[in-house]
Design a protein around this motif. Structure first.
Motif, mmCIF file in Angstrom:
data_model
loop_
_atom_site.group_PDB
_atom_site.id
_atom_site.type_symbol
_atom_site.label_atom_id
_atom_site.label_comp_id
_atom_site.label_asym_id
_atom_site.label_seq_id
_atom_site.Cartn_x
_atom_site.Cartn_y
_atom_site.Cartn_z
ATOM 1 N N PRO A 42 46.341 32.382 32.790
ATOM 2 C CA PRO A 42 45.901 32.333 34.060
ATOM 3 C C PRO A 42 46.975 33.361 35.157
ATOM 4 C CG PRO A 42 46.137 30.140 32.914
ATOM 5 C CD PRO A 42 46.680 31.279 32.126
ATOM 6 N N VAL A 43 46.050 34.148 35.892
ATOM 7 C CA VAL A 43 46.888 35.195 36.620
ATOM 8 C C VAL A 43 47.540 34.254 37.720
ATOM 9 C CG1 VAL A 43 44.668 35.378 38.182
ATOM 10 C CG2 VAL A 43 46.303 37.310 38.165
ATOM 11 N N ALA A 44 47.097 33.164 38.427
ATOM 12 C CA ALA A 44 47.856 32.647 39.539
ATOM 13 C C ALA A 44 49.100 32.379 38.926
ATOM 14 C CB ALA A 44 46.983 31.398 40.084
ATOM 15 N N MET A 45 49.104 31.450 37.873
ATOM 16 C CA MET A 45 50.505 31.034 37.211
ATOM 17 C C MET A 45 51.221 32.097 36.790
ATOM 18 S SD MET A 45 50.764 28.465 33.821
ATOM 19 C CE MET A 45 49.621 27.362 34.472
ATOM 20 N N LEU A 46 50.988 33.193 36.199
ATOM 21 C CA LEU A 46 51.542 34.241 35.779
ATOM 22 C C LEU A 46 52.459 34.843 36.982
ATOM 23 C CD1 LEU A 46 52.931 36.049 33.385
ATOM 24 C CD2 LEU A 46 50.839 37.377 33.652
ATOM 25 N N LEU A 70 38.800 50.269 40.491
ATOM 26 C CA LEU A 70 38.074 49.282 41.151
ATOM 27 C C LEU A 70 36.692 49.530 40.936
ATOM 28 C CD1 LEU A 70 38.651 47.748 44.516
ATOM 29 C CD2 LEU A 70 36.394 48.283 44.223
ATOM 30 N N SER A 71 36.043 48.563 40.222
ATOM 31 C CA SER A 71 34.519 48.597 39.838
ATOM 32 C C SER A 71 33.934 47.518 40.576
ATOM 33 C CB SER A 71 34.591 48.575 38.323
ATOM 34 O OG SER A 71 33.137 48.541 38.154
ATOM 35 N N ILE A 115 33.077 39.318 37.998
ATOM 36 C CA ILE A 115 31.874 39.961 37.527
ATOM 37 C C ILE A 115 31.421 40.806 38.544
ATOM 38 C CG2 ILE A 115 29.622 39.514 36.793
ATOM 39 C CD1 ILE A 115 31.684 38.337 34.750
ATOM 40 N N ALA A 116 31.198 40.469 39.685
ATOM 41 C CA ALA A 116 30.732 41.502 40.822
ATOM 42 C C ALA A 116 31.954 42.532 41.170
ATOM 43 C CB ALA A 116 30.365 40.638 42.058
ATOM 44 N N LEU A 117 33.141 41.984 41.126
ATOM 45 C CA LEU A 117 34.333 42.748 41.395
ATOM 46 C C LEU A 117 35.398 42.704 40.260
ATOM 47 C CD1 LEU A 117 36.176 44.543 43.413
ATOM 48 C CD2 LEU A 117 37.135 42.404 44.282
ATOM 49 N N THR A 118 35.911 44.077 39.801
ATOM 50 C CA THR A 118 36.566 44.190 38.703
ATOM 51 C C THR A 118 37.849 44.883 39.355
ATOM 52 O OG1 THR A 118 35.040 43.869 37.058
ATOM 53 C CG2 THR A 118 37.201 44.806 36.434
ATOM 54 N N ILE A 119 39.039 44.668 39.046
ATOM 55 C CA ILE A 119 40.374 45.566 39.475
ATOM 56 C C ILE A 119 41.374 45.805 38.254
ATOM 57 C CG2 ILE A 119 42.391 45.945 41.069
ATOM 58 C CD1 ILE A 119 40.695 44.319 43.061
ATOM 59 N N GLN A 120 41.467 46.837 37.880
ATOM 60 C CA GLN A 120 42.526 47.192 36.824
ATOM 61 C C GLN A 120 43.770 47.898 37.274
ATOM 62 O OE1 GLN A 120 42.062 50.211 33.681
ATOM 63 N NE2 GLN A 120 41.418 48.505 32.597
ATOM 64 N N ALA A 121 44.771 47.411 37.038
ATOM 65 C CA ALA A 121 45.886 48.432 37.472
ATOM 66 C C ALA A 121 46.850 48.329 36.140
ATOM 67 C CB ALA A 121 46.841 47.613 38.373
ATOM 68 N N SER A 122 47.489 49.660 36.011
ATOM 69 C CA SER A 122 48.471 49.997 34.928
ATOM 70 C C SER A 122 49.777 50.322 35.489
ATOM 71 C CB SER A 122 47.776 51.000 34.275
ATOM 72 O OG SER A 122 46.512 50.744 33.959
ATOM 73 N N PHE A 149 49.746 41.370 41.844
ATOM 74 C CA PHE A 149 49.469 40.831 43.190
ATOM 75 C C PHE A 149 48.340 41.789 43.401
ATOM 76 C CE2 PHE A 149 49.635 41.706 47.485
ATOM 77 C CZ PHE A 149 49.704 40.630 48.101
ATOM 78 N N LEU A 150 48.030 42.919 42.887
ATOM 79 C CA LEU A 150 46.981 43.936 43.126
ATOM 80 C C LEU A 150 45.859 43.278 42.515
ATOM 81 C CD1 LEU A 150 46.920 47.530 43.616
ATOM 82 C CD2 LEU A 150 44.792 46.459 42.644
ATOM 83 N N VAL A 151 45.755 43.075 41.173
ATOM 84 C CA VAL A 151 44.366 42.593 40.506
ATOM 85 C C VAL A 151 44.071 41.105 40.748
ATOM 86 C CG1 VAL A 151 44.966 44.235 38.764
ATOM 87 C CG2 VAL A 151 45.716 41.878 38.478
ATOM 88 N N ASN A 152 45.144 40.423 41.385
ATOM 89 C CA ASN A 152 44.857 39.004 41.699
ATOM 90 C C ASN A 152 43.562 38.952 42.796
ATOM 91 O OD1 ASN A 152 45.085 35.985 41.691
ATOM 92 N ND2 ASN A 152 46.542 36.225 43.425
#
Length: 484
Positions: free
Chosen positions: A152-156, A337-338, A131-138, A95-98
């Protein structure tokens, strides 16, 4: 009779033999007559000569089977990750990275989430970028086999959302296939997800096609979460949403000498918040001198994601800024968050406001003011959004009024103002409500001068997080000079 019988038999055999080796040029009549004689048909199937052509046919069939087995060997599969994780942790991270998923991806890979299973750290890393915004969650998981894949992130996200609150198993595999047209081998990537109730398989794309993560080479600066969030929220409402005004669609941030300044504007209003980072938080922070002042404009979309996802339980946030690459990175807990900062010269709002004076001061209780404005907002429409403010020093009150073709409304609230003050001014109702809500105090000080000058709103009374040294100013331009 005994002599003629063998002759007839021989003739009949010869006739059968000739029929069996007949060429396609033989009359259709002959072949039709032969098929009508059942005896001849039986002899053809049982004769030694008729068995001869059947052997090569069987051999050809065997050759075909062998050739087919050579052309279609068993499809090889390459196993990837094998993971067992909790549904709640997986969903929260997805949900966060989406939030970084673009509305209209320019490439299919940008609609995917990169999933990396790390055996050494026993963690799953999820990354989404536009590209302009990248979010990584672990998050922590039981990683049996390492691997990586994009799906696909929406489907998952929807699948994991509806899974029961229990463990989820993840398995990825790569399958080799062969294209029939070009005869070129290709790979099919898939992720299998199974829980207590069912099993799902999602086709994906190779992780090698995912855009590389930009590494920012800079010294991290630790900022107190409370200070950073309060500063962002105090100006976010004033940020423009008009893409034609590109540079003012973000929050301008200045950092020097343990002071953070946040500025937001859309041309009709200005919000400025200054906070001190001294004495807040336990971690040591890098000292920044005035010569090393850091200035950048953070995209409004990034500000909203930080304000929404940065929890109150987080004590500090780490910031890395590289002016050469124009990229900025924020890290807290298991989130990175980059983003690309906005390029361009931000308007000097403070310099523009120096030509106005704000000598008259009015103190209003925040709760009654917001409540009255919200009631009157029911009467606003797209054409007319203004609201009249009538300050009456003799009655120590403020009258809020709005009039439209379909209705009108009036609200009177108590105000503390100079006894000789009489002033009428009109503001955009929406802007006034947003400014009042953004001020973190139980009361609001409104500084004015005249009906064609802007008003300045500052917090007054008790406010949350009193330990944070904060200065906040909100400026509203009037719509037009009302007739007295």
């Amino acid at each position: 009779m005994t002599q003629t019988a063998p002759k007839q038999k021989v003739n009949s055999t010869k006739q059968t033999k000739q029929t069996s080796v007949a060429t396609p040029e033989i009359d259709n009549e002959v072949s039709t007559n032969i098929t009508e004689i059942p005896g001849v048909k039986k002899k053809k199937s049982t004769s030694a000569n008729s068995e001869t052509p059947t052997e090569p046919i069987q051999k050809k069939g065997n050759k075909r089977k062998k050739s087919k087995s050579k052309l279609n060997p068993p499809i090889p599969k390459e196993l990837g990750m094998e993971v067992i994780c909790e549904q709640t942790k997986f969903y929260n991270a997805l949900f966060l990275v989406n939030c970084a998923t673009p509305a209209k991806p320019s490439h299919p890979i940008l609609a995917n989430v990169l999933i990396i299973a790390d055996v050494e750290t026993q963690q799953i890393h999820l990354t989404v970028t536009d590209i302009a915004l990248t979010i990584q969650a672990s998050f922590a998981a039981q990683v049996l086999l390492k691997g990586e894949i994009t799906v696909p992130v929406a489907m998952l996200l929807e699948i994991v959302k509806h899974c029961p609150s229990d463990n989820i198993s993840l398995n990825s595999q790569t399958q080799m296939t062969q294209m029939t047209d070009e005869n070129k081998p290709t790979k099919i990537y898939s992720l299998c997800l199974s829980d207590a109730d069912g099993k799902y398989e999602i086709r994906g794309i190779s992780a090698e096609e995912f855009p590389p993560t930009n590494i920012i080479d800079a010294t991290p600066i630790s900022l107190p979460t409370t200070v950073f969030k309060d500063g962002l929220k105090g100006v976010l409402y004033a940020v423009s949403t008009d893409e034609n005004k590109y540079i003012v669609t973000g929050v301008h941030i200045q950092f020097a000498q343990e002071k953070l300044k946040f500025i937001g504007t859309d041309g009709h209003r200005v919000a400025i918040t200054e906070v001190s980072t001294q004495g807040i938080g336990r971690k040591p922070r890098q000292q920044v001198t005035s010569e090393e002042m850091i200035k950048f404009t953070l995209p409004g979309r990034v500000v909203r994601e930080i304000a929404r996802n940065l929890g109150d339980d987080v004590k500090s946030i780490s910031m890395l800024y590289n002016s050469q690459s124009n990229r900025l990175e924020f890290a807290w807990q298991d989130v990175v968050l980059s983003c690309q900062i906005l390029e361009g010269i931000y308007p000097d709002c403070e310099q523009l406001l120096t030509k106005f004076s704000f000598e008259k001061e009015v103190i209003l209780e925040k709760a009654p003011l917001v409540k009255a404005l919200e009631r009157l907002s029911v009467l606003t429409d797209k054409k007319e959004k203004g609201i009249y403010l009538q300050f009456d020093g003799s009655l120590q009150q403020l009258r809020l009024s709005i009039e439209r073709e379909f209705g009108k409304g009036d609200q009177v609230i108590v105000a503390n103002l100079p006894s000789e003050m009489m002033l009428n001014i009109q503001f955009n109702l929406k802007y006034l409500i947003e400014a009042a809500k953004a001020i973190p105090g139980t009361s609001i000080k409104m500084h004015l001068q005249q009906s064609d000058h802007p008003a300045m709103l500052v917090p007054d009374g008790d406010r949350p997080n009193p330990e944070v040294e904060m200065s906040m100013r909100h400026f509203l331009l009037p719509l037009y000079t009302p007739q007295q």
